[in-house]
Design an enzyme around this catalytic site. Structure first.
Site, short mmCIF file in Angstrom:
data_model
loop_
_atom_site.label_atom_id
_atom_site.label_comp_id
_atom_site.label_asym_id
_atom_site.label_seq_id
_atom_site.Cartn_x
_atom_site.Cartn_y
_atom_site.Cartn_z
N GLU A 98 -12.71 -1.10 12.14
CA GLU A 98 -12.72 -0.48 10.81
C GLU A 98 -13.82 -1.02 9.90
O GLU A 98 -14.53 -0.26 9.26
CB GLU A 98 -11.35 -0.70 10.16
CG GLU A 98 -11.31 -0.22 8.72
CD GLU A 98 -9.96 -0.46 8.04
OE1 GLU A 98 -9.05 -1.00 8.69
OE2 GLU A 98 -9.84 -0.10 6.86
N ASP B 288 -8.48 -8.67 4.75
CA ASP B 288 -8.16 -7.47 5.53
C ASP B 288 -9.23 -7.21 6.60
O ASP B 288 -10.04 -6.30 6.44
CB ASP B 288 -8.07 -6.28 4.57
CG ASP B 288 -7.57 -5.02 5.26
OD1 ASP B 288 -7.15 -5.11 6.42
OD2 ASP B 288 -7.62 -3.96 4.63
N GLU C 108 0.83 -1.22 0.00
CA GLU C 108 0.00 0.00 0.00
C GLU C 108 0.86 1.26 0.00
O GLU C 108 0.63 2.20 0.77
CB GLU C 108 -0.96 -0.01 1.20
CG GLU C 108 -1.94 -1.17 1.16
CD GLU C 108 -2.98 -1.15 2.26
OE1 GLU C 108 -2.73 -0.55 3.32
OE2 GLU C 108 -4.07 -1.73 2.04
#
Ligand code: BDP
Length: 709
Positions: free
Chosen positions: A424, A396, A322
Site C-alpha cells: 500500500e 500504519d 476508522e
C-alpha cells in the site's frame, strides 16, 4: 477421389492428434504461457545441471508414502509432480519399502516404515508441525527420511525437501530438524464480499463468493499449495473493514467449501467480524458485549460455524477504528469486547485476534501514542484465547517506522504482529520493493523490555514472556492477476512473509536467494544480480519517499504518489503536514520529552537514546525530532542537503535496478522480463516524481531554491 479421401483422413487424424495434445495439455497443471508467473516459486523446472540431480537420485528410485490420509495424499501428489518436473522422470510410489533406495515419508501412526528408521521419542520433540529430514540406510540402501508427528509436518518436510532440490543443494548426509517458531502464521485478506480488495493491486479477490458453493475455482488449490510450501497455516478470508454478511448461513456455507479445499494443506480459515453483527443480521437491538442476548447470539453463531467448519480458526476484529464499530459505543473496553467473543469460541478451540490499530486523537494528539494509551492498561485483562494483533510500527505500514512500542509493554498478553505484504505505502503493484529487510529490522529490534536482548521476535513467538500461544499475520497481496501479486517481485514478499513467520531468525538474504533460485533461475549470475537488486530496494524506496524518519507523506486516498502538502479538512492526522511539520524553522515530528513525549513509550535506554537527536539513529531522526534545516548531520552535511542526497540516492538506485535487470535480458524468459522491465520504468518515473515534488515543497521552507541545482 481416393487421394482426396486419404488426404481428408490424414487431415482429420492430424486434427485428432492436435486435439489430443490440447486435451492432454489441459490435464497437466502447466499454465498456457510458459512463464507468466502463475507457478510462483513452485515451478519445478528441470535445472541447467541435470547431472547434479541424477547423481543424488542414482540410488533413490522410489517414493514411499502411506495412502488413505488426505494431507499425505497431497504430499504424494506434490512430490510426484515436483520431482517429475525437476528430474524429468517419474519415480514410482509405494507404501512399503522394497530393496531399493527411497524417499520415505510419513508419521509413526501412518507408516510402518518410519518407526523403523527413527527414534520416535526424538521425533516427538518436533511438535505437531515440525519434521526431521535425514539421510539414513535401510538394508544398506540409501534412504531420505521425511518424518513428522502429524501429517502437516510431513507436508512441510516434503516442501522443504523439494526446496532443496529446486535450489540445487546437496542431498547427501541430510540432517535437518525444523519446527515453526510462531504458531499461527496467517494471511489476512482485505477482500470484500463483492470481489473487490481494499489496497489490492493484483486484481479481484480469488474467493469467488458469488459462484460458491457450487463452482470451485482451481486457483484456490494452488493458493493452498503455495501457502503450505512456506508454512502458512491460516487465512482470514475477508476485509477487516468487515460486513456482517460473512456471518450469514449462506456465507458460512460458502466459506466451508473454501475451508475444505485448504484443510489438507494444513490451513484453517478465519473471519473478520463486525462488532455490530448481532444488530445487523441478528435482529438484536444492541451489540453491547455485556448484554446476555448478545453473548448468546455470538455463542450460537460460533456453534453454527463449527458445525460446518469443525477446524474453524476464529475471529479477527477491527473495533472502534476508522469508522468500524466497537464495544466503546456502549462504554465498554477492548477487553470486554474481545473476551465476549473469546468466550463464544473457546469451547471450540477458536481464537480472537483483536487489533490494536486504533488512534483516537482525543486520547492523545500524537497518533503514535494512542494505541499504547488504550491497550497497556488492559494488559492481563484479556482471556487466554485472545491475541492482540499489532502493526509493526505505531503509524500504519509506512516505508520505515520504529517498532511499535506495544511490543514488550504488555507482558501478560500475547501480541501478534501484523505486517503488510500488499504494498500500500511502498509503491503498490508497480514498485520492486523487497520487504524482508523492513520486517527483519522490526523482528530483530531490541525492545529492552526485559533487559537487553528482548527482541521483538521473542515477544511475538512467546518465548520472551512465556506465552503458550503466538501468531503473526501478513496482509495479503494476492489477487486474480495471472501472477497472483501484480508485480512478479511482490511474490517475494509473500514468500518472505511465510519463511519469516516460520523462522524469524532467517536472514533476508537467505530468503531472497531461495526465492530467486526457485522463481527465476539457479544460474549464478542471475542469482547474484537479482540479489543485488532486491537487497537495496527497500532502502531505496525509503530514500525516494520518506527518508530520515519522515512518514505518511503519500497523496490522499490512493497512497501511491507524493502529497507533502496534503491537508485533510476533517482530521489532522490524515494530513501529511501533521507528520512532517515543515516550516521555516525546520522539519520533523517532535516526539522527544519536550515534544509529544512519544519516546517515553519505549524502554530505557531507547527512551534516552532516541530522545536526543545526537544519539537517535538518523533513520528515525525526523520521526522523533523537529530539527532546523541547517542541523549538522553525521556526514557533515546540513539536514537539508542530507535530505536532498537521500532523495537522489533513492532515484539512483532505481536507475541501478533498471540497468541491472536489463543485463539479464538473455537469461530471463521474455514475458516476465518485459513485465518487470516495464514496471521498473514506472517505478523510476514515480521515484523521480517523489524526489522532485518533495524537494520542491520542502525547498519552499528550507528557502534554498531548487534543491538539485
Ligand atoms: C490502512 C489502510 C486501510 C485499512 C487500515 C487498517 O489504508 O485501508 O483499512 O489500514 O489496517 O493502512 O485497518
Amino acid at each position: 477421389m481416393g487421394i482426396v479421401r486419404r488426404k481428408c483422413k490424414l487431415y482429420s487424424s492430424c486434427l485428432f492428434l492436435i486435439n489430443c495434445l490440447f486435451v492432454l495439455a489441459g490435464f497437466f497443471p502447466r499454465p498456457l504461457l510458459a512463464e507468466d508467473g502463475y507457478r510462483l516459486w513452485l515451478r519445478y523446472e528441470k535445472g541447467a545441471r541435470p547431472e547434479l540431480l541424477s547423481h543424488y537420485f542414482e540410488h533413490i528410485t522410489e517414493l514411499v508414502i502411506p495412502s488413505g490420509q488426505k494431507t499425505l495424499a497431497v504430499v504424494r501428489e506434490e512430490l510426484c509432480h515436483g520431482l517429475s518436473g525437476l528430474l524429468g522422470k517419474d519415480l514410482p510410489v509405494t507404501e512399503s519399502i522394497s530393496q531399493k533406495g527411497a524417499v520415505v515419508l510419513g508419521t509413526p501412526k501412518t507408516s510402518a516404515v518410519v518407526p523403523k528408521l527413527i527414534d520416535i521419542s526424538e521425533l516427538k520433540s518436533c511438535g505437531t508441525e515440525g519434521y526431521i529430514i535425514r539421510s539414513v540406510y535401510h538394508d544398506k540402501r540409501p534412504v531420505i527420511l521425511i518424518a513428522a508427528n502429524e501429517p502437516a509436518g510431513v507436508l512441510y518436510g516434503a516442501f522443504h525437501f523439494l526446496r532443496l532440490v529446486q535450489t540445487e543443494q546437496p542431498l547427501n548426509e541430510l540432517s535437518i530438524r525444523e519446527e515453526p517458531r510462531i504458531q499461527k502464521r496467517l494471511l489476512n485478506h482485505w477482500d470484500n464480499l463483492d470481489g473487490s480488495i481494499e489496497r489490492g493491486y493484483a486484481g479481484e479477490s480469488i474467493w469467488n463468493w458469488k459462484n460458491l458453493p457450487a463452482d470451485i475455482d482451481p486457483r484456490i488449490r494452488d493458493y493452498a499449495r503455495s501457502n503450505a510450501s512456506i508454512g502458512i497455516n491460516g487465512t482470514v478470508l475477508n476485509n477487516v473493514n468487515s460486513q456482517a454478511k460473512i456471518l450469514t448461513s449462506e456465507y458460512i456455507e460458502k466459506a466451508a467449501v473454501i475451508a475444505g479445499i485448504l484443510r489438507p494443506y494444513g490451513i484453517r480459515i478465519y473471519f473478520s467480524v463486525k462488532f455490530t453483527s448481532p444488530m445487523e443480521i441478528g435482529q438484536i437491538a444492541t451489540a453491547d458485549p455485556l448484554d446476555p442476548q448478545v453473548c448468546q447470539w455470538w455463542k450460537e453463531k460460533a456453534q453454527e460455524i463449527y458445525r460446518v467448519i469443525p477446524d474453524f480458526g476464529g475471529f479477527l476484529v477491527k473495533a472502534y477504528s476508522e469508522g468500524q464499530p466497537g464495544p466503546q459505543i456502549y462504554g465498554r473496553s477492548h477487553a470486554d469486547g474481545a473476551n465476549m467473543l473469546a468466550d463464544a469460541l473457546s469451547a471450540h478451540g477458536g481464537i480472537v485476534m483483536w487489533r490494536s490499530f486504533v488512534y483516537d486523537l482525543s486520547i492523545d494528539s500524537d497518533r503514535t501514542k494512542c494505541a499504547y494509551a488504550e491497550f497497556v492498561p488492559l494488559d492481563g485483562k484479556f482471556a487466554s484465547n485472545v491475541l492482540i494483533q499489532t502493526k509493526n510500527g505505531p503509524v500504519d505500514f509506512q516505508p520505515r517506522e520504529p517498532f511499535n512500542p506495544l511490543f514488550g509493554s504488555m507482558p501478560k498478553t500475547p501480541l501478534m504482529m501484523e505486517l503488510q505484504i500488499t504494498q500500500e505505502y511502498t509503491g503498490q503493484g508497480k514498485h520492486l520493493v523487497y520487504l524482508a529487510p523492513q520486517w527483519k529490522e522490526v523482528l530483530d529490534a531490541d525492545t529492552y523490555a526485559r533487559g537487553p536482548g528482548t527482541l521483538v521476535a521473542g515477544i511475538i513467538d512467546g518465548t520472551a514472556e512465556n506465552h503458550t500461544i503466538s501468531g503473526i499475520a501478513g496482509v495479503s497481496g494476492v489477487g486474480m492477476d495471472r501472477n497472483w501479486t501484480g508485480h512478479h517481485f511482490s511474490q517475494a514478499n509473500w514468500y518472505a512473509f511465510g519463511r519469516l513467520a516460520w523462522e524469524p531468525a532467517l536472514t533476508s538474504e537467505q530468503i531472497a536467494e531461495e526465492w530467486i533460485r526457485m522463481t527465476w533461475s539457479n544460474d549464478p549470475e542471475v542469482v547474484e544480480i537479482i540479489q543485488k537488486i532486491m537487497a537495496g530496494s527497500w532502502q531505496a524506496c525509503v530514500d525516494y519517499m520518506t527518508p530520515l524518519g519522515l512518514h505518511h507523506l503519500m497523496a490522499a486516498g490512493h497512497h501511491y504518489g507524493p502529497g507533502p502538502d496534503y491537508v485533510n479538512p476533517g482530521r489532522a492526522d490524515w494530513s501529511s503536514t501533521y507528520y512532517h511539520k515543515a516550516d521555516s524553522k525546520g522539519i520533523g515530528f517532535d516526539r522527544s520529552e519536550t515534544g509529544s513525549n512519544g519516546v517515553s513509550q519505549y524502554f530505557p535506554p531507547l527512551r534516552q537514546l532516541w530522545n536526543s537527536p545526537r544519539t537517535c539513529p538518523e533513520k528515525y531522526l525526523l520521526w522523533f525530532h523537529h530539527l532546523p534545516w541547517d542541523y549538522r548531520m553525521a556526514s557533515g552535511l546540513t539536514l537539508w542537503k542530507e535530505l536532498q542526497a537521500h532523495y537522489q540516492k533513492g532515484v539512483d538506485y532505481v536507475n541501478f535496478m533498471q540497468n541491472a535487470w536489463s543485463s539479464l535480458n538473455s537469461k530471463i524468459d521474455p514475458q516476465r522480463f518485459e513485465q518487470v522491465r516495464n514496471r521498473l520504468a514506472m517505478q523510476l518515473e514515480n521515484a523521480v516524481e517523489w524526489r522532485d515534488t518533495s524537494l520542491e515543497y520542502f525547498g519552499r521552507f528550507a528557502d534554498q531554491g531548487d534543491s538539485r541545482k
